[in-house]
Design a protein around this motif. Sequence first.
Motif, PDB file in Angstrom:
ATOM      1  N   ILE A  15     -21.625 -34.225  11.028  1.00  0.00           N
ATOM      2  CA  ILE A  15     -20.866 -35.225  11.820  1.00  0.00           C
ATOM      3  C   ILE A  15     -20.778 -36.630  11.560  1.00  0.00           C
ATOM      4  O   ILE A  15     -22.021 -37.063  11.024  1.00  0.00           O
ATOM      5  CB  ILE A  15     -21.052 -34.804  13.495  1.00  0.00           C
ATOM      6  CG1 ILE A  15     -20.701 -33.466  13.666  1.00  0.00           C
ATOM      7  CG2 ILE A  15     -20.079 -35.967  14.264  1.00  0.00           C
ATOM      8  CD1 ILE A  15     -20.510 -32.978  14.995  1.00  0.00           C
ATOM      9  N   SER A  17     -19.861 -40.163  13.587  1.00  0.00           N
ATOM     10  CA  SER A  17     -18.993 -40.579  14.658  1.00  0.00           C
ATOM     11  C   SER A  17     -19.462 -41.929  14.640  1.00  0.00           C
ATOM     12  O   SER A  17     -20.542 -42.463  14.195  1.00  0.00           O
ATOM     13  CB  SER A  17     -19.558 -39.696  15.714  1.00  0.00           C
ATOM     14  OG  SER A  17     -19.325 -40.307  16.959  1.00  0.00           O
ATOM     15  N   ARG A  42     -23.478 -38.600  14.878  1.00  0.00           N
ATOM     16  CA  ARG A  42     -23.288 -37.742  16.043  1.00  0.00           C
ATOM     17  C   ARG A  42     -22.723 -36.542  15.429  1.00  0.00           C
ATOM     18  O   ARG A  42     -21.818 -36.302  14.395  1.00  0.00           O
ATOM     19  CB  ARG A  42     -22.238 -38.028  16.996  1.00  0.00           C
ATOM     20  CG  ARG A  42     -22.656 -39.320  18.058  1.00  0.00           C
ATOM     21  CD  ARG A  42     -21.330 -39.792  18.932  1.00  0.00           C
ATOM     22  NE  ARG A  42     -21.268 -38.696  19.864  1.00  0.00           N
ATOM     23  CZ  ARG A  42     -20.360 -38.799  20.756  1.00  0.00           C
ATOM     24  NH1 ARG A  42     -19.355 -39.556  20.886  1.00  0.00           N
ATOM     25  NH2 ARG A  42     -20.536 -38.097  21.733  1.00  0.00           N
ATOM     26  N   GLY A  43     -23.346 -35.251  15.793  1.00  0.00           N
ATOM     27  CA  GLY A  43     -23.201 -33.884  15.221  1.00  0.00           C
ATOM     28  C   GLY A  43     -23.818 -33.750  13.918  1.00  0.00           C
ATOM     29  O   GLY A  43     -23.472 -32.592  13.342  1.00  0.00           O
ATOM     30  N   SER A 107     -28.194 -26.601  20.103  1.00  0.00           N
ATOM     31  CA  SER A 107     -27.500 -28.122  20.195  1.00  0.00           C
ATOM     32  C   SER A 107     -28.744 -29.035  20.976  1.00  0.00           C
ATOM     33  O   SER A 107     -29.463 -28.446  21.948  1.00  0.00           O
ATOM     34  CB  SER A 107     -26.439 -28.118  20.902  1.00  0.00           C
ATOM     35  OG  SER A 107     -25.638 -27.226  20.658  1.00  0.00           O
ATOM     36  N   GLU A 127     -25.637 -36.571  19.872  1.00  0.00           N
ATOM     37  CA  GLU A 127     -25.869 -35.233  19.659  1.00  0.00           C
ATOM     38  C   GLU A 127     -26.009 -34.835  18.246  1.00  0.00           C
ATOM     39  O   GLU A 127     -25.489 -35.270  17.445  1.00  0.00           O
ATOM     40  CB  GLU A 127     -24.672 -34.498  20.253  1.00  0.00           C
ATOM     41  CG  GLU A 127     -24.355 -34.672  21.660  1.00  0.00           C
ATOM     42  CD  GLU A 127     -23.486 -36.210  21.894  1.00  0.00           C
ATOM     43  OE1 GLU A 127     -23.109 -37.031  20.848  1.00  0.00           O
ATOM     44  OE2 GLU A 127     -23.097 -36.469  23.119  1.00  0.00           O
ATOM     45  N   PHE A 207     -18.217 -26.573  13.099  1.00  0.00           N
ATOM     46  CA  PHE A 207     -19.357 -26.992  14.290  1.00  0.00           C
ATOM     47  C   PHE A 207     -20.415 -25.770  13.967  1.00  0.00           C
ATOM     48  O   PHE A 207     -19.791 -24.753  14.272  1.00  0.00           O
ATOM     49  CB  PHE A 207     -19.215 -27.400  15.471  1.00  0.00           C
ATOM     50  CG  PHE A 207     -18.133 -28.825  15.580  1.00  0.00           C
ATOM     51  CD1 PHE A 207     -18.746 -29.781  15.972  1.00  0.00           C
ATOM     52  CD2 PHE A 207     -16.716 -28.546  15.559  1.00  0.00           C
ATOM     53  CE1 PHE A 207     -17.845 -30.931  15.935  1.00  0.00           C
ATOM     54  CE2 PHE A 207     -15.974 -29.592  15.610  1.00  0.00           C
ATOM     55  CZ  PHE A 207     -16.557 -30.979  15.997  1.00  0.00           C
ATOM     56  N   PRO A 211     -18.959 -25.334  21.743  1.00  0.00           N
ATOM     57  CA  PRO A 211     -19.612 -26.439  22.740  1.00  0.00           C
ATOM     58  C   PRO A 211     -19.772 -25.519  23.990  1.00  0.00           C
ATOM     59  O   PRO A 211     -19.501 -24.659  24.285  1.00  0.00           O
ATOM     60  CB  PRO A 211     -18.190 -27.503  22.939  1.00  0.00           C
ATOM     61  CG  PRO A 211     -17.278 -26.286  22.425  1.00  0.00           C
ATOM     62  CD  PRO A 211     -17.610 -25.531  21.379  1.00  0.00           C
ATOM     63  N   TYR A 217     -15.547 -30.825  21.721  1.00  0.00           N
ATOM     64  CA  TYR A 217     -16.409 -31.864  21.113  1.00  0.00           C
ATOM     65  C   TYR A 217     -15.636 -33.138  21.233  1.00  0.00           C
ATOM     66  O   TYR A 217     -14.346 -33.000  20.638  1.00  0.00           O
ATOM     67  CB  TYR A 217     -17.131 -31.727  19.870  1.00  0.00           C
ATOM     68  CG  TYR A 217     -17.924 -30.552  19.619  1.00  0.00           C
ATOM     69  CD1 TYR A 217     -19.446 -30.854  20.284  1.00  0.00           C
ATOM     70  CD2 TYR A 217     -17.724 -29.248  19.178  1.00  0.00           C
ATOM     71  CE1 TYR A 217     -20.129 -29.515  20.215  1.00  0.00           C
ATOM     72  CE2 TYR A 217     -18.709 -28.374  19.044  1.00  0.00           C
ATOM     73  CZ  TYR A 217     -19.927 -28.396  19.679  1.00  0.00           C
ATOM     74  OH  TYR A 217     -20.664 -27.461  19.544  1.00  0.00           O
ATOM     75  N   TYR A 219     -16.354 -35.829  19.480  1.00  0.00           N
ATOM     76  CA  TYR A 219     -16.614 -36.602  18.200  1.00  0.00           C
ATOM     77  C   TYR A 219     -16.390 -35.617  17.026  1.00  0.00           C
ATOM     78  O   TYR A 219     -16.120 -34.288  17.224  1.00  0.00           O
ATOM     79  CB  TYR A 219     -18.148 -36.796  18.213  1.00  0.00           C
ATOM     80  CG  TYR A 219     -19.168 -35.783  18.442  1.00  0.00           C
ATOM     81  CD1 TYR A 219     -19.377 -34.878  17.184  1.00  0.00           C
ATOM     82  CD2 TYR A 219     -19.556 -35.621  19.579  1.00  0.00           C
ATOM     83  CE1 TYR A 219     -20.316 -34.059  17.480  1.00  0.00           C
ATOM     84  CE2 TYR A 219     -20.321 -34.500  19.659  1.00  0.00           C
ATOM     85  CZ  TYR A 219     -20.709 -33.771  18.808  1.00  0.00           C
ATOM     86  OH  TYR A 219     -21.512 -32.657  19.095  1.00  0.00           O
ATOM     87  N   SER A 221     -16.765 -33.736  13.393  1.00  0.00           N
ATOM     88  CA  SER A 221     -17.617 -32.868  12.715  1.00  0.00           C
ATOM     89  C   SER A 221     -18.124 -33.600  11.245  1.00  0.00           C
ATOM     90  O   SER A 221     -17.174 -34.277  10.870  1.00  0.00           O
ATOM     91  CB  SER A 221     -17.357 -31.585  12.392  1.00  0.00           C
ATOM     92  OG  SER A 221     -18.271 -30.920  11.498  1.00  0.00           O
TER      93      SER A 221
END
Length: 656
Positions: A15, A17, A42-43, A107, A127, A207, A211, A217, A219, A221
């Motif tokens: 990800i 983000s 993020r991710g 996660s 995350e 992802f 989730p 999500y 944000y 990927s």
Amino acid sequence: MYRKSLFIIIIILIILSGCSDPSVGGGSSFEKEPVEITTLARGEILHAADYLEIEYRINDQGVLLNKLVITVTDSENVVINELVIEEEPLTEWVPPIEIDEGLPNGSYRLLLSFYREDELYYSEQREFFISDASYYIRSITSYPPVLYPGGGGLFYADIECPLEHCWLRWSLDGKQIASGMKKDGYQSIMIDAPKNEGVYELNLEVFPFPPEDRAGYDYKSTVIKSIPVYVNTNQKSGVNEFGPKEDFYSLFHFRGNLINSADAGLSGPEAFSAIGKPSLSVRNGVFGYSLNNSSGFKSDKLILPVEDGILKSFSLMFSVIPWNLSGLQPSSAPGGLFYSGSADGSFYLAVDALPDGQLSAVFAFGGEEYQIYSGLPLIAEDVYSSIGLAVYPEDNRLNLVWYRDGVPVAEENLTAERTSGVPAWQEVETVDIIWETRFAGTGGFEGLVDELGIYYQRLTDGIAVDPDQYRRSMELEYGKFLMYAEGFDGEPEGLIVDGQNVKIDGSRMIIAPGSFAAFPPIYPGYEEIIFTVAIAGTSTKAMEVVFYPDGQSGEIVRVDLSDETDGVLPVNFSLIFSTETVSVGETEAQDGETGFSGDFGGIVYRLINNDEAVDLEIESVLIIRKNINVSEAGFNDIRLADEPVLEVSTGVSIGS
């Protein structure tokens, strides 16, 4: 001073983000966040045995920070690890933190809390995922390549990710249109194309895990791929599509819509409506509509060419990939596969499929029914077949001919009386008649339908057969390896005949005794090319093929096929061109070499009938470049290597 309790995590990268949720306990306000995290998007996906690197930038240089608390929690908010860094002042880099290999895939959350004199100055949560798998998108394929405005489209993604927990999210022009697990079918989606022409952007994100609340999500990927989606009414014809549209009374390409693409000046139905729920699908690389045993298409108009009450010559043509032929159901009324005619049954053409792959047609007029069987299987499970049924009157006869992949396989000649100078079957009552047309929907047919058309040349009545059907079928099968294909369903271009001693009749070229037909040039390189000549079973076998340099005198090579055609039809032979010689191969009787300069622009050739009394009847001529070992068994064993099978039955349908 570092207090370093190991434990953080890894995986791959997914990800990017930058969206933060700052919690500010003091400091000045400015456009950027007080502290900018420059690593760990993020991710992001990390792998076991990796190191977690954290870098940041303090945007307010007037602020001195003295403590950073790094907290890692799992998906249930349980603290996995906590690391406190105290330094006067904090530097903008943290030594790499080793990942605990004992952490399970899943996660996680990373919370960074910055302090100034024991007061929280700024915090941000990131995350991330830990996984030992690989994640990437190889390609996204659009079916059709260009979508019709308001029509359907199917998109298939070739993805590397674990089937059991891979989560996918699709969006069109920034708007989410579908999301779900790969195992639930979200590797492919159907969409309704926008109604306005243009170019749109389709995004797919991957992802590693769904989730927690399945809501999605917030944000992007780090594994993402974008492709343009073209929406336009002008669409290029595919290699397997019928055409040109000017030669068809009705023409359905099934490119995600049910519109009639034939010339607007004709009178077929403007569009079909659905019976049941046909679904867009791709099977064996072919895009079309998948039909279960009760779905299909219908119209309340006649699809056959009747003008001023007179039936014209035409061919019913369709391309299908059937499956579950054993599930076909006998019908009390004809037309389980195709029906077009009057609802009262006084005039119609109907086609039924039989469990062994044969097709049966019934033609009804004037209260009489006439039936023609194909005599051998025309369709086979999971095999793409292009079928034609030519219907054309001739004096006091009605000729019906079955074609498979452009080759005639069965023929029936019906007789009837003339009325008012017109054969009885050509007179069709059109006043106060309720018409009905169906393709499938009854009879239990299951399969993919790719094309459906009624071939009809308005200005030249009597030509009932599409002259391109054999070439088109061979082009679909052999692609770039095809050099020449002629099925003699029309006047071949570039063919030179010996006076009136060569004629084209009934999908055959007939060469009188002692005559020949000269064909247009081909342009081989220094390679092996394969000739296949299909000769009618009742024809003479005394045939030679002679090759000449185009525009030059003198023969290159002469091949005598008299012995080879005895009981073995069609006939294969190959020519192997080198810089100095041409070798004739494949059977011992034909082995040999001829002197050859190798300096030529092309090769022309003649088919010669050496019989003194019997006609030579040629059903087709096929020339391909050799790309695989050619079996001596004959033409039916010459095939390109199969392309990978792509099977798609979409799990999602979204309007846009």
